[in-house]
Scaffold this active site. Structure first.
Site, PDB file in Angstrom:
ATOM      1  N   LYS A  13       0.821  -1.221   0.000  1.00 29.21           N
ATOM      2  CA  LYS A  13       0.000   0.000   0.000  1.00 29.21           C
ATOM      3  C   LYS A  13       0.854   1.271   0.000  1.00 29.21           C
ATOM      4  CE  LYS A  13      -2.097  -0.801   3.949  1.00 29.21           C
ATOM      5  NZ  LYS A  13      -1.500  -2.068   4.379  1.00 29.21           N
ATOM      6  N   ARG A  88      -8.803   1.247   9.325  1.00 25.65           N
ATOM      7  CA  ARG A  88      -8.404  -0.138   9.559  1.00 25.65           C
ATOM      8  C   ARG A  88      -9.464  -0.903  10.334  1.00 25.65           C
ATOM      9  NH1 ARG A  88      -2.519   0.588   9.251  1.00 25.65           N
ATOM     10  NH2 ARG A  88      -1.384  -1.334   9.368  1.00 25.65           N
ATOM     11  N   ARG A 127      11.607  -6.770   3.975  1.00 20.25           N
ATOM     12  CA  ARG A 127      11.338  -5.332   3.979  1.00 20.25           C
ATOM     13  C   ARG A 127      12.296  -4.620   4.936  1.00 20.25           C
ATOM     14  NH1 ARG A 127       5.341  -2.777   4.541  1.00 20.25           N
ATOM     15  NH2 ARG A 127       5.491  -3.115   6.778  1.00 20.25           N
ATOM     16  N   ARG A 160      12.116  -3.185  10.504  1.00 19.78           N
ATOM     17  CA  ARG A 160      11.221  -2.540  11.467  1.00 19.78           C
ATOM     18  C   ARG A 160      10.866  -3.544  12.556  1.00 19.78           C
ATOM     19  NH1 ARG A 160       6.149  -0.008   8.381  1.00 19.78           N
ATOM     20  NH2 ARG A 160       4.944  -1.228   9.856  1.00 19.78           N
ATOM     21  N   ARG A 171       0.073  -9.443  13.156  1.00 20.91           N
ATOM     22  CA  ARG A 171      -0.542  -8.338  12.402  1.00 20.91           C
ATOM     23  C   ARG A 171      -1.475  -8.867  11.314  1.00 20.91           C
ATOM     24  NH1 ARG A 171       4.266  -4.922  10.350  1.00 20.91           N
ATOM     25  NH2 ARG A 171       2.721  -3.373   9.778  1.00 20.91           N
TER      26      ARG A 171
HETATM   27  P1  AMP Z   1       1.502   0.446   9.091  1.00 23.40           P
HETATM   28  O1  AMP Z   1       2.788   1.142   8.838  1.00 23.40           O
HETATM   29  O2  AMP Z   1       0.336   1.041   8.349  1.00 23.40           O
HETATM   30  O3  AMP Z   1       1.582  -1.045   8.897  1.00 23.40           O
HETATM   31  O4  AMP Z   1       1.160   0.689  10.644  1.00 23.40           O
HETATM   32  C1  AMP Z   1       2.024   0.263  11.674  1.00 23.40           C
HETATM   33  C2  AMP Z   1       1.258   0.140  12.978  1.00 23.40           C
HETATM   34  O5  AMP Z   1       0.690   1.403  13.338  1.00 23.40           O
HETATM   35  C3  AMP Z   1       0.089  -0.823  12.950  1.00 23.40           C
HETATM   36  O6  AMP Z   1       0.473  -2.170  13.152  1.00 23.40           O
HETATM   37  C4  AMP Z   1      -0.770  -0.275  14.087  1.00 23.40           C
HETATM   38  O7  AMP Z   1      -0.235  -0.625  15.349  1.00 23.40           O
HETATM   39  C5  AMP Z   1      -0.595   1.218  13.927  1.00 23.40           C
HETATM   40  N1  AMP Z   1      -1.605   1.796  13.006  1.00 23.40           N
HETATM   41  C6  AMP Z   1      -1.390   2.370  11.778  1.00 23.40           C
HETATM   42  N2  AMP Z   1      -2.546   2.783  11.232  1.00 23.40           N
HETATM   43  C7  AMP Z   1      -3.519   2.444  12.117  1.00 23.40           C
HETATM   44  C8  AMP Z   1      -4.930   2.598  12.123  1.00 23.40           C
HETATM   45  N3  AMP Z   1      -5.593   3.154  11.089  1.00 23.40           N
HETATM   46  N4  AMP Z   1      -5.616   2.128  13.206  1.00 23.40           N
HETATM   47  C9  AMP Z   1      -4.983   1.584  14.245  1.00 23.40           C
HETATM   48  N5  AMP Z   1      -3.659   1.391  14.316  1.00 23.40           N
HETATM   49  C10 AMP Z   1      -2.919   1.822  13.252  1.00 23.40           C
END
Ligand code: AMP
Length: 215
Positions: A13, A88, A127, A160, A171
């Site tokens: 994404k 989400r 990654r 990460r 996740r």
């Molecule tokens: P991402 O980089 O989008 O995979 O986000 C990393 C982490 O940030 C996720 O595993 C969640 O812990 C938190 N996070 C990001 N976006 C959201 C969201 N819309 N709602 C809740 N937690 C989020």
């Protein structure tokens, strides 16, 4: 042009959102990036979010919704934006819909990047992310010019914490339970477009652009 990117963590994404940003000159807004920035800077929000993020869980809806609603008021969002990693959960989608309705607006496209779990796990193990500027790489698919060093800012690139294999599995579980229902939600809204995430970078970008130009 108001776009939502859906798909499991690691489906690409963020990478596609950045490409679309360049092509259509609209900002990409990543809640994950905003939260990581807050964790790095030790803000109140960052302190609240860190434990959830490290555990591979979602940050509570009310924390994330406020950040996004605020961000969408900024001037650069006038001509549209692309949301990466938000919403989400169904309550987040409802909150977004309400906030947009108050401005007489609505999301135009929900683009779902479809990837089988095994492919996600394989992709996420390779990654890497830059410690300095957050640019993302992949050891095989998008390697930096110099191993371990960011092309953009010269900082070290690392795995990460939440891309560690056990956390990735957690996740993915959270994704299937809490986020995947959004696919049905946006199908009912009549704005869902499904993209085969295994098409590769160029194939996916082309498929996404075809969708965006179809309206
Ligand atoms: P991402 O980089 O989008 O995979 O986000 C990393 C982490 O940030 C996720 O595993 C969640 O812990 C938190 N996070 C990001 N976006 C959201 C969201 N819309 N709602 C809740 N937690 C989020």
């Amino acid at each position: 042009m108001k776009i939502i990117m859906l798909g499991a963590p690691g489906a690409g994404k963020g990478t596609y959102a950045k490409e679309i940003t360049q092509k259509y000159s609209i900002p990409a807004i990543s809640t994950g990036d905003i939260l990581r920035e807050n964790v790095k800077n030790g803000t109140e929000l960052g302190k609240k979010a860190k434990g959830f993020m490290d555990a591979g869980a979602l940050v509570p809806d009310e924390l994330v919704c406020d950040i996004v609603v605020d961000r969408l008021q900024k001037d650069d969002c006038k001509n549209g934006y692309i949301l990466d990693g938000f919403p989400r959960t169904i309550p987040q989608a409802e909150e977004l819909k309400k906030a947009l309705e108050n401005q007489g607006a609505a999301i135009d496209f929900a683009i779902d990047i479809e990837m089988p779990d095994e492919a996600i796990i394989e992709r996420m193990s390779g990654r890497r992310v830059c410690k300095g500027c957050g640019a993302t790489y992949h050891v095989v698919n998008i390697p930096p010019k110099k191993e371990g060093i960011c092309d953009e800012c010269g900082s070290e690139i690392i795995l990460r914490a939440d891309d560690a294999p056990e956390t990735v599995k957690k996740r993915l579980g959270v994704y299937h339970e809490e986020t995947a229902p959004l696919i049905e939600y946006y199908k009912k809204e009549g704005i869902l477009h499904e993209i085969d995430g295994t098409l590769g970078l160029e194939g996916c970008i082309n498929a996404i652009c075809d969708v965006l130009e179809s309206k």
